[in-house]
Scaffold this motif. Structure first.
Motif, PDB file in Angstrom:
ATOM      1  N   PRO A 141      -1.150  -7.413   7.701  1.00 27.74           N
ATOM      2  CA  PRO A 141       0.235  -7.555   7.679  1.00 27.74           C
ATOM      3  C   PRO A 141       0.884  -8.651   7.251  1.00 27.74           C
ATOM      4  O   PRO A 141       1.946  -8.842   6.830  1.00 27.74           O
ATOM      5  N   LEU A 142       0.093  -9.642   6.781  1.00 28.67           N
ATOM      6  CA  LEU A 142       0.343 -11.107   6.037  1.00 28.67           C
ATOM      7  C   LEU A 142       0.603 -10.486   4.462  1.00 28.67           C
ATOM      8  O   LEU A 142       1.285 -11.239   3.865  1.00 28.67           O
ATOM      9  N   LEU A 143      -0.084  -9.469   3.857  1.00 28.50           N
ATOM     10  CA  LEU A 143       0.377  -8.973   2.501  1.00 28.50           C
ATOM     11  C   LEU A 143       1.770  -8.618   2.699  1.00 28.50           C
ATOM     12  O   LEU A 143       2.324  -8.645   1.506  1.00 28.50           O
ATOM     13  N   LEU A 144       2.562  -8.492   3.686  1.00 25.91           N
ATOM     14  CA  LEU A 144       3.743  -8.040   3.562  1.00 25.91           C
ATOM     15  C   LEU A 144       4.651  -9.258   3.474  1.00 25.91           C
ATOM     16  O   LEU A 144       6.101  -9.074   3.380  1.00 25.91           O
ATOM     17  N   MET A 145       4.142 -10.390   3.906  1.00 25.57           N
ATOM     18  CA  MET A 145       5.070 -11.690   3.782  1.00 25.57           C
ATOM     19  C   MET A 145       4.933 -12.713   2.548  1.00 25.57           C
ATOM     20  O   MET A 145       3.884 -12.586   2.013  1.00 25.57           O
ATOM     21  N   LEU A 164       3.629 -15.133   1.608  1.00 26.78           N
ATOM     22  CA  LEU A 164       2.826 -16.417   1.966  1.00 26.78           C
ATOM     23  C   LEU A 164       1.452 -16.491   0.852  1.00 26.78           C
ATOM     24  O   LEU A 164       1.288 -15.431   0.135  1.00 26.78           O
ATOM     25  N   LYS A 170      -1.565  -7.460  -4.531  1.00 28.75           N
ATOM     26  CA  LYS A 170      -2.504  -7.417  -3.468  1.00 28.75           C
ATOM     27  C   LYS A 170      -2.763  -5.873  -3.204  1.00 28.75           C
ATOM     28  O   LYS A 170      -3.605  -5.522  -2.551  1.00 28.75           O
ATOM     29  N   LEU A 193       2.294  -1.053  10.929  1.00 33.92           N
ATOM     30  CA  LEU A 193       2.015  -2.406  10.469  1.00 33.92           C
ATOM     31  C   LEU A 193       3.342  -3.011   9.739  1.00 33.92           C
ATOM     32  O   LEU A 193       3.488  -4.086   9.644  1.00 33.92           O
ATOM     33  N   GLY A 194       4.069  -2.145   8.964  1.00 37.29           N
ATOM     34  CA  GLY A 194       5.402  -2.691   8.458  1.00 37.29           C
ATOM     35  C   GLY A 194       5.314  -2.497   6.975  1.00 37.29           C
ATOM     36  O   GLY A 194       6.423  -2.873   6.233  1.00 37.29           O
ATOM     37  N   PHE A 195       4.388  -1.470   6.628  1.00 35.34           N
ATOM     38  CA  PHE A 195       4.151  -1.168   5.003  1.00 35.34           C
ATOM     39  C   PHE A 195       5.330  -0.244   4.720  1.00 35.34           C
ATOM     40  O   PHE A 195       5.791   0.801   5.354  1.00 35.34           O
ATOM     41  N   GLN A 230       5.959   0.804  -0.743  1.00 29.71           N
ATOM     42  CA  GLN A 230       4.628   0.311  -0.503  1.00 29.71           C
ATOM     43  C   GLN A 230       3.538   1.194  -0.350  1.00 29.71           C
ATOM     44  O   GLN A 230       2.445   1.045  -1.164  1.00 29.71           O
TER      45      GLN A 230
END
Lengths: 232, 378
Positions: A108-112, A114, B2, B288-290, B294
């Motif tokens: 989930p952090l890949l979407l932020m 950071l 990523k 998860l929000g992808f 994406q």
């Protein structure tokens, strides 16, 4: 109120039939409450959970979560909202098998926006919180069911969402693992102020919640009850 | 970046399947690169450029060196035409006039004129002087020598002609690298053509804009002679004389297209299989929000990686294959060296990347639009 639901209805067509798993449902929940949803299969628990989590949209009614009018958000807005405000815990954990525990938590952090070190620090902290720092480099097939669910919980909390939704999080675990997962969820609610909505068939699991709601045929069938009365 | 790393991990999930897909892509791209290399090599010798200043004087209505016979005494007449810088008479002997993969070509030239006519020839082994001194000596083109495994001092026999290797030459003109230069009188006698007869004259003119007027002047000069000539720029001569070979190479274009289509289908099928096996996992990422973009990018990256990795194996293998194998196609005494080119290498990699992207567009679009709730309950 953190969650405000008014006259929420969800219906969809299945062949020639119109199915209405939720009908005119209303409820409220304050920030930090641990709410359990119980009911027989097909009663609309998971539908309600999916609506609250923003992975589905209602047919009509209002759904406000922390001042976000979730019912009116577009699909893209819902996706973005989910990535910031919701952590989802599945019954079967649903970790990505080729990624290590750390990498699963990091997802989930890949979407932020950071940096790598920030992501590392947050993922490490989440794994530490669920007691799995020493399993960070293990892949899901190398973990027990309880450990996998802990990794899934770490993944759900790593981006620090206010709302956690859990769909039968102990449904696939043995008694001891289930107790430890429930203790973890209780701690997240009590010590970290997370609002938790949990679907369960297990009265013992429901007993740890602050409040238990019972659904039947898409409607709440009894007024909000204390865990003890709901279980009894 | 990523997502690219995630895509790379995803394609290692089913290693055997990914390896087989990449092997298929590699085979297709090898074929594509082979065809492109051949086409590119042909274009180099047939497409005229502003630097071209060479004319070929051939016997009218003749297409094979065995039948083109011109009197050597045309030489001073051609030399006197205004604008002509250099002329050399050449006797050609080949083992096969038809299109062939193994053509041996001897060019008989006046020993004293070769260097003057072609100063770009570099003797990389042996010596030019040794070639001058010995009447049966040959200066062998680098590619020819490599193909036949010849070295200095070797004797070899072909087309009934025995020669001694006095030197190995290298030239920027691919034709020179694929022939053996021998002394003109030696070849005239050895091939029973007889002294005083040559196959063609190669004429260098002062500038490319003089090619047409000088060609016309030469042909006009010998129009009433018993052996009339037809004079064309070197590249036009190649294009018209080696028609059989050019048609054959043109046909290979279809093979290249077939290879591209096969790669496209293979990658598309592989990506479809990948996404079908991961419906639930994609739904988890969406939960998860992808975003749709994406998810689509992740699938596309997997297609691109399969295309690019497999393509790189195929394209680089083809490049190295042609680099080491020194393939030569011959027709009517003309030779075409199939030489690898960095441009084709880059083009092959770009095509592989684009094919990977194109093949994954539909699976990516479909995956990004799958309903989350239904996918989670599968």
């Amino acid at each position: 109120m953190f969650i405000t639901i008014r006259n929420l209805t969800k219906s969809f067509k299945k062949g020639p039939n119109l199915i209405t798993p939720l009908q005119n449902l209303s409820l409220e929940a304050p920030r930090g409450e641990f709410l359990a949803l119980m009911g027989p299969s097909g009663s609309g628990k998971t539908t309600l959970l999916n609506l609250i989590a923003g992975i589905d949209s209602p047919t009509s009614g209002d759904l406000m979560i922390d001042d976000h009018d979730v019912a009116r958000l577009s699909r893209a807005q819902l996706t973005k909202w989910r990535s910031r405000h919701v952590g989802y815990i599945f019954q079967l954990y649903h970790l990505v098998p080729i990624l290590s525990a750390f990498e699963n938590v990091e997802l989930p952090l890949l979407l932020m926006p950071l940096s790598r070190s920030e992501r590392r620090a947050r993922a490490d902290a989440a794994l530490d919180l669920v007691g799995l720092s020493d399993r960070a480099q293990h892949r899901p097939p190398e973990l027990s069911g309880g450990q996998e669910q802990r990794v899934a919980i770490a993944r759900a909390i790593v981006h620090d969402p206010e709302l956690l939704v859990a769909d039968e999080p102990t449904g696939d675990l043995d008694g001891e693992s289930a107790r430890s997962i429930l203790a973890l969820l209780t701690s997240l609610s009590q010590d970290h102020g997370k609002t938790i909505v949990m679907v369960t068939h297990d009265p013992k699991a429901a007993a740890v919640a602050n409040r238990v709601l019972h659904l039947e045929k898409g409607q709440l069938v009894n007024p909000p009850a204390t865990p003890a009365s709901a279980v009894s | 970046m990523k997502l690219l790393i995630l895509a790379l991990k995803n394609i290692t999930r089913h290693r055997l399947r990914s390896l087989l897909t990449m092997a298929g892509v590699a085979a297709g791209m090898f074929l594509f690169t082979a065809v492109e290399t051949t086409q590119h090599s042909l274009a180099k010798v047939t497409q005229a450029s502003a630097d071209d200043t060479t004319l070929i004087v051939y016997r009218e209505n003749r297409f094979c060196p065995a039948t083109s016979r011109l009197p050597e005494h045309y030489l001073p007449t051609i030399r006197r035409i205004e604008g002509v810088r250099e002329v050399i008479p050449i006797q050609i002997a080949v083992n096969n006039c038809g299109a062939s993969l193994d053509v041996i070509t001897f060019r008989g030239v006046p020993a004293e004129d070769l260097r003057k006519y072609n100063p770009d020839l570099v003797v990389i082994a042996g010596s030019y002087e040794n070639w001058i001194k010995r009447s049966d000596a040959a200066l062998v083109g680098e590619t020819f020598a490599q193909r036949r495994g010849l070295k200095i001092g070797d004797k070899f026999e072909a087309v009934g002609i025995n020669v001694h290797v006095a030197g190995i030459i290298k030239s920027k003109e691919s034709q020179d690298n694929n022939v053996a230069y021998v002394h003109l009188p030696f070849l005239q006698q050895a091939s029973n053509i007889g002294l005083g007869t040559v196959t063609q004259f190669n004429v260098k003119v002062a500038s490319s804009d003089l090619l047409d007027p000088i060609a016309k002047a030469i042909d006009e000069t010998f129009r009433s002679d018993s052996q009339p000539t037809v004079t064309r720029p070197e590249k036009a001569f190649f294009a018209e004389t080696a028609k059989q070979m050019i048609e054959l190479i043109d046909f290979t274009r279809w093979l290249g297209l077939g290879a591209v289509a096969a790669v496209l289908g293979l990658v598309a099928n592989a990506v479809l299989l990948i996404v079908r096996a991961r419906v639930k996992e994609t739904a988890i990422l969406q939960t998860l929000g992808f975003s749709r973009l994406q998810i689509a990018s992740l699938v596309s990256f997997e297609g691109i990686l399969l295309g690019l990795l497999g393509g790189a194996i195929g394209v680089i293998s083809a490049y190295l294959f042609f680099h080491w194998q020194s393939f030569t196609l011959g027709n009517e005494g003309l030779t075409l060296a199939i030489t690898p080119s960095p441009t084709i290498l880059l083009k092959g990699l770009l095509v592989a990347l684009l094919l990977g992207l194109l093949a994954s567009l539909y699976p990516a679009w479909r995956t990004s639009r799958q309903p989350v709730v239904q996918s989670l309950s599968q």
